[in-house]
Design a protein around this motif. Sequence first.
Motif, mmCIF file in Angstrom:
data_model
loop_
_atom_site.group_PDB
_atom_site.id
_atom_site.type_symbol
_atom_site.label_atom_id
_atom_site.label_comp_id
_atom_site.label_asym_id
_atom_site.label_seq_id
_atom_site.Cartn_x
_atom_site.Cartn_y
_atom_site.Cartn_z
ATOM 1 N N ALA A 53 0.816 -1.209 0.000
ATOM 2 C CA ALA A 53 0.000 0.000 0.000
ATOM 3 C C ALA A 53 0.853 1.263 0.000
ATOM 4 O O ALA A 53 0.420 2.313 -0.443
ATOM 5 C CB ALA A 53 -0.903 0.001 1.228
ATOM 6 N N TYR A 96 -8.371 -4.595 3.003
ATOM 7 C CA TYR A 96 -7.829 -3.596 2.077
ATOM 8 C C TYR A 96 -8.553 -3.566 0.729
ATOM 9 O O TYR A 96 -8.235 -2.742 -0.119
ATOM 10 C CB TYR A 96 -6.326 -3.828 1.878
ATOM 11 N N GLY A 97 -9.487 -4.483 0.527
ATOM 12 C CA GLY A 97 -10.283 -4.457 -0.694
ATOM 13 C C GLY A 97 -9.535 -4.984 -1.904
ATOM 14 O O GLY A 97 -8.443 -5.526 -1.804
ATOM 15 N N TYR A 99 -7.958 -3.590 -3.970
ATOM 16 C CA TYR A 99 -6.678 -2.914 -4.154
ATOM 17 C C TYR A 99 -5.496 -3.820 -3.827
ATOM 18 O O TYR A 99 -4.457 -3.784 -4.478
ATOM 19 C CB TYR A 99 -6.648 -1.683 -3.250
ATOM 20 N N ILE B 47 -7.153 5.152 -0.753
ATOM 21 C CA ILE B 47 -7.621 3.842 -1.173
ATOM 22 C C ILE B 47 -8.945 3.574 -0.465
ATOM 23 O O ILE B 47 -9.016 3.685 0.759
ATOM 24 C CB ILE B 47 -6.570 2.776 -0.830
ATOM 25 N N PRO B 48 -10.009 3.282 -1.205
ATOM 26 C CA PRO B 48 -11.296 3.099 -0.548
ATOM 27 C C PRO B 48 -11.253 1.926 0.427
ATOM 28 O O PRO B 48 -10.634 0.908 0.162
ATOM 29 C CB PRO B 48 -12.255 2.796 -1.699
ATOM 30 N N SER B 49 -11.897 2.097 1.572
ATOM 31 C CA SER B 49 -11.877 1.034 2.569
ATOM 32 C C SER B 49 -13.105 0.152 2.432
ATOM 33 O O SER B 49 -14.232 0.648 2.410
ATOM 34 C CB SER B 49 -11.838 1.614 3.975
ATOM 35 N N PRO B 50 -12.904 -1.157 2.336
ATOM 36 C CA PRO B 50 -14.059 -2.053 2.256
ATOM 37 C C PRO B 50 -14.675 -2.298 3.632
ATOM 38 O O PRO B 50 -15.635 -3.030 3.755
ATOM 39 C CB PRO B 50 -13.451 -3.330 1.694
ATOM 40 N N GLY B 153 -7.043 -2.534 8.578
ATOM 41 C CA GLY B 153 -6.845 -2.064 7.204
ATOM 42 C C GLY B 153 -6.202 -0.690 7.120
ATOM 43 O O GLY B 153 -6.520 0.095 6.235
ATOM 44 N N TYR B 155 -3.306 1.977 6.295
ATOM 45 C CA TYR B 155 -2.194 2.106 5.347
ATOM 46 C C TYR B 155 -1.077 2.978 5.903
ATOM 47 O O TYR B 155 0.082 2.775 5.627
ATOM 48 C CB TYR B 155 -2.680 2.756 4.057
#
Lengths: 185, 205
Positions: A53, A96-97, A99, B47-50, B153, B155
């Motif tokens: 990331a 993190y999906g 991505y 970055i979109p978070s799920p 999650g 980053y």
Amino acid sequence: MLKCRLEREGRGSVVWMVLTLLALLALPVEAAERVEDPTEARVREISSTLRCAVCQNQPIYESNSDLAKDMVSIIREKIQSGESDEAIRAYFHDRYGDYIYLEPTKSGANLILWIAPFAGLLLGGFGLVVAINRWRRGRIDEGVAATGEESPASPSDRRAERPASARDEAMEARLRKEIESFEES
Amino acid sequence: MPVSESLFCLELPPTMFKAFWKIVLVGAIAAILVIFYLGLSNNPRAIPSPLVGKKAQPFDAEPLVGEQRVRLQDYRGQWLVVNFWGSWCVSCVSEHRDLMQLAAISRQRGDFAIVGVDFRDTRQGAETFLKRHGNPGYAHAFDPKQKIAIDWGVYGAPESYIVSPDGKIAHKHTGPIYPGWFEKVLLPIIEGKESVETVVDGGAG
């Protein structure tokens, strides 16, 4: 004298034997050191498919960022506690999906990414075949037209300059040719 | 008669045929340009978070200060802001002032709590940070191997999550919070004016 020599030779061969045996023992040790630990192999396999990331477009296995290193050690722990490769990948995907995967999954909207290039290739190929067919037909038309006409100024102008009657003649000639070839086959 | 022959002998008038392909070509180029243009405003760091809308991962961590362990479940039943930070993070310094402000609002209103997660850090570094920039007064979990951070999650730092009273992640904020963040982001969520699913973060600048 003789006894002495034998003794000396005997000692020499024993030394050789021991050395040879040692060498044999050393071989597998060397080899074992070069074989990758199975856990590490799985760590490498999984972490090579996950995207870092911080330094984007690098798998976390190759990345030197702290986040990537800690992710790799989490993968190692999870392997040691007996989790499957898919479960570990899913763990990161949940957090993190899409991505996180270097390679997009083959489901949902991502299918477009997988199919579109091939669809484009097919469409382009189809278009090319149509275009080539048209060019070729144009050639034949021109060939037929040229036999009934005096040579016109330039190839691109032929169609425009040709009178309507000549065009009909060309069409008729072509039709005749087509019917003939159809009857032959 | 081969099938392909009849397929490719689509008898369109040539002018129409040409116009058709022109439209297709121009349309395709326009579509690509529009996509490129939209891509320009994308922030590759956001970055979109799920995780938004999902259950927050529980943690039970060593505290940065004091003896009492920091547990997520202890905050059940109230709105919670979980702030991920580290003394190594430069933007956390500028964010700290606004966190102090948020902590004051939290004490005053009493309808939401804050918990910090100090990750990938040394105790000494974090303690020095709090001494130098002030202690906002809420508990901090100490997460040197960033296990909680990865579980959530995260980053980078700072990142803040808003957790609903029933333990679901309502919102993720990447980057430092700012003056007025409470009124603009947190309050509408607490008051239910923004549905949990539709909240999308602006991302770090």
